[in-house]
Design an enzyme around this catalytic site. Structure first.
Site, PDB file in Angstrom:
ATOM      1  N   ARG A 151      44.236 171.042  72.090  1.00  0.00           N
ATOM      2  CA  ARG A 151      43.572 172.321  71.861  1.00  0.00           C
ATOM      3  C   ARG A 151      43.416 173.060  73.170  1.00  0.00           C
ATOM      4  O   ARG A 151      43.396 172.465  74.247  1.00  0.00           O
ATOM      5  CB  ARG A 151      42.213 172.131  71.197  1.00  0.00           C
ATOM      6  CG  ARG A 151      41.161 171.423  72.077  1.00  0.00           C
ATOM      7  CD  ARG A 151      40.255 172.377  72.812  1.00  0.00           C
ATOM      8  NE  ARG A 151      39.410 171.686  73.786  1.00  0.00           N
ATOM      9  CZ  ARG A 151      39.678 171.603  75.071  1.00  0.00           C
ATOM     10  NH1 ARG A 151      40.787 172.126  75.558  1.00  0.00           N
ATOM     11  NH2 ARG A 151      38.855 170.985  75.896  1.00  0.00           N
ATOM     12  N   ASP A 194      29.648 172.609  74.412  1.00  0.00           N
ATOM     13  CA  ASP A 194      29.445 171.817  73.199  1.00  0.00           C
ATOM     14  C   ASP A 194      28.296 170.832  73.345  1.00  0.00           C
ATOM     15  O   ASP A 194      27.516 170.638  72.419  1.00  0.00           O
ATOM     16  CB  ASP A 194      30.735 171.113  72.756  1.00  0.00           C
ATOM     17  CG  ASP A 194      31.445 170.343  73.844  1.00  0.00           C
ATOM     18  OD1 ASP A 194      31.021 170.387  75.015  1.00  0.00           O
ATOM     19  OD2 ASP A 194      32.455 169.685  73.520  1.00  0.00           O
ATOM     20  N   GLU A 199      33.055 177.152  77.588  1.00  0.00           N
ATOM     21  CA  GLU A 199      33.337 175.911  78.327  1.00  0.00           C
ATOM     22  C   GLU A 199      32.062 175.205  78.760  1.00  0.00           C
ATOM     23  O   GLU A 199      31.114 175.828  79.215  1.00  0.00           O
ATOM     24  CB  GLU A 199      34.182 176.236  79.552  1.00  0.00           C
ATOM     25  CG  GLU A 199      35.213 175.183  79.849  1.00  0.00           C
ATOM     26  CD  GLU A 199      36.248 175.078  78.742  1.00  0.00           C
ATOM     27  OE1 GLU A 199      36.228 174.057  78.014  1.00  0.00           O
ATOM     28  OE2 GLU A 199      37.060 175.981  78.593  1.00  0.00           O
ATOM     29  N   ASP A 230      36.372 168.906  71.112  1.00  0.00           N
ATOM     30  CA  ASP A 230      37.766 168.492  71.143  1.00  0.00           C
ATOM     31  C   ASP A 230      38.177 167.818  69.843  1.00  0.00           C
ATOM     32  O   ASP A 230      39.227 168.111  69.268  1.00  0.00           O
ATOM     33  CB  ASP A 230      38.013 167.551  72.320  1.00  0.00           C
ATOM     34  CG  ASP A 230      37.804 168.234  73.658  1.00  0.00           C
ATOM     35  OD1 ASP A 230      37.599 169.456  73.674  1.00  0.00           O
ATOM     36  OD2 ASP A 230      37.843 167.533  74.689  1.00  0.00           O
TER      37      ASP A 230
END
Length: 402
Positions: A33, A42, A39, A179
């Site tokens: 991905r 998460d 960035e 991810d």
């Protein structure tokens, strides 16, 4: 299915047959991905905006005698044996097989999904160390293989979370959920807006043929097993505690500024990136829906500056690639550019006018090589399909395990 994926599937099938002496019963693929924006967010419970790329981890496999799995990696030229009764991590920290073993172990703990003995060959076109989730694509491909072999499937969210646990417990990387969720659930011609707090997904159409995504690998490799990734996560958690919130998703920039004296200078900058990036990601999703590519590009540019200055995860090579893209600018065909992935090397992602992409790629390649004496690797991609079964001779029965 793209020519790139077709070629990888054919190669994996041929190499499996040559190594194990029979045709594969199962072939599966899972993509890497690229994250357009969002960035290091998460694990801060924010929003991320990745897409699957047309670079896959493909596994060809077949049944075997005994109680073990033999798995060969074409990337490393190494074969490992996993004892299914008691899967054990490899003694070498960061060894590729730990990503595989962790997933196998997770499924072995679900009685009805424990696989029988098998042989497998792993082939991948996802660059290793490029920040494009080569590890997640491997994990998700293994999970997809086991589900194909057993004829039973976890719900997509549960599958992604099992792969994340494998990376935590066997590879020692405290990664967030982006991810694995992306590799499992991305759709072709869509960006995936993932709310990392509620773990809900909105598929954002990305169908404009006049806009493409350019990914440039600096060919500087990073290693997330190292301490830097975990340190950034700890710093964000420290800042959240100082602000009295569960995570930085619940904080505002005004709140952060009002508590500046109570937060260390480093933690303040880390939190400023996280809070700002969460807002930028939501704005980028909205701008994508509106087809406002110039705004998306500006948000990507601001993201890179924050990652460089506040989060300190960029490097000179990534900064150079972004600067070269900035020099070309919108008139030359580039809406925006930023580093992507964990940082400390890897790739940049740029939003580019499709009609200009060859000229842009050539110009950046030549200038980067002139300054660094390193040849970057360039790839373009449309948003690609998530994990899927290419071939299955497994059981016909199927079920979903909650």
């Amino acid at each position: 299915m793209s020519d790139c994926l077709n070629q990888l599937i054919a190669s994996a099938s041929q190499q499996y047959s040559a190594r194990f002496g029979n045709s594969p019963h199962w072939i599966v693929g899972a993509p890497g991905r690229v994250n357009l924006i969002g960035e290091h967010i998460d694990y801060n419970d924010g929003f991320v905006l990745p897409m699957g790329i047309d670079r896959y981890c493909v596994i060809a496999a077949g049944p075997a005698a005994g109680e073990s799995a033999r798995i060969y990696s074409t990337s490393t030229g190494e074969e490992v044996t996993i004892h299914l009764a008691a899967p054990r991590r490899h003694s070498a920290r960061g060894h590729w097989s730990n990503y595989v073993t962790g997933v196998v172990s997770g499924y072995c703990q679900i009685e009805e999904m424990r696989p029988d003995a098998f042989n497998a060959l792993v082939a991948s076109s996802v660059p290793i160390g490029g920040g494009l989730s080569s590890s997640a694509s491997l994990e998700v491909a293994v999970a997809t293989l086991i589900e194909s072999m057993t004829g039973m499937s976890l719900a997509p969210k549960s599958k992604a979370l099992l792969c994340q646990r494998a990376e935590h417990e066997f590879a020692g990387v405290p990664c967030g959920i982006m991810d694995q969720f992306a590799s499992v659930m991305c759709e072709a011609d869509h960006l995936m807006l993932l709310d990392c707090l509620s773990q809900t997904i909105e598929q954002i159409p990305f169908a404009d043929p006049d806009v493409s995504v350019l990914i440039i690998n600096s060919n500087v490799k990073h290693e997330l097993v190292g301490s830097e990734y975990a340190e950034r996560r700890r710093q964000c958690e420290t800042a959240a505690r100082a602000l009295g919130v569960a995570s930085l998703r619940n904080a505002t920039l005004d709140q952060l500024e009002g508590n500046r004296k109570e937060i260390g200078s480093v933690e303040f900058r880390r939190a400023r990136h996280a809070i700002g990036e969460i807002a930028r990601t939501r704005d980028a999703a909205s701008a994508t829906k509106d087809g406002n590519w110039q705004q998306v590009g500006e948000l990507m540019q601001a993201s890179h500056e924050s990652l460089r200055d506040d989060y300190e995860v960029s490097c000179p090579e990534l900064d150079l690639l972004v600067e070269l893209a900035q020099d070309i600018g919108v008139e030359g065909g580039i809406f925006g550019s930023r580093m992507t992935g964990g940082g400390f090397g890897g790739c940049t992602v740029s939003l580019v006018k499709a009609s200009k992409i060859d000229d842009v790629a050539q110009a950046i390649t030549e200038r980067y090589q002139h300054k660094t004496k390193v040849v970057p690797k360039v790839m373009t991609s449309r948003p690609a399909r998530g994990a899927h079964v290419v071939k299955s001779s497994g059981p016909c029965r199927s079920a979903v395990v909650a």
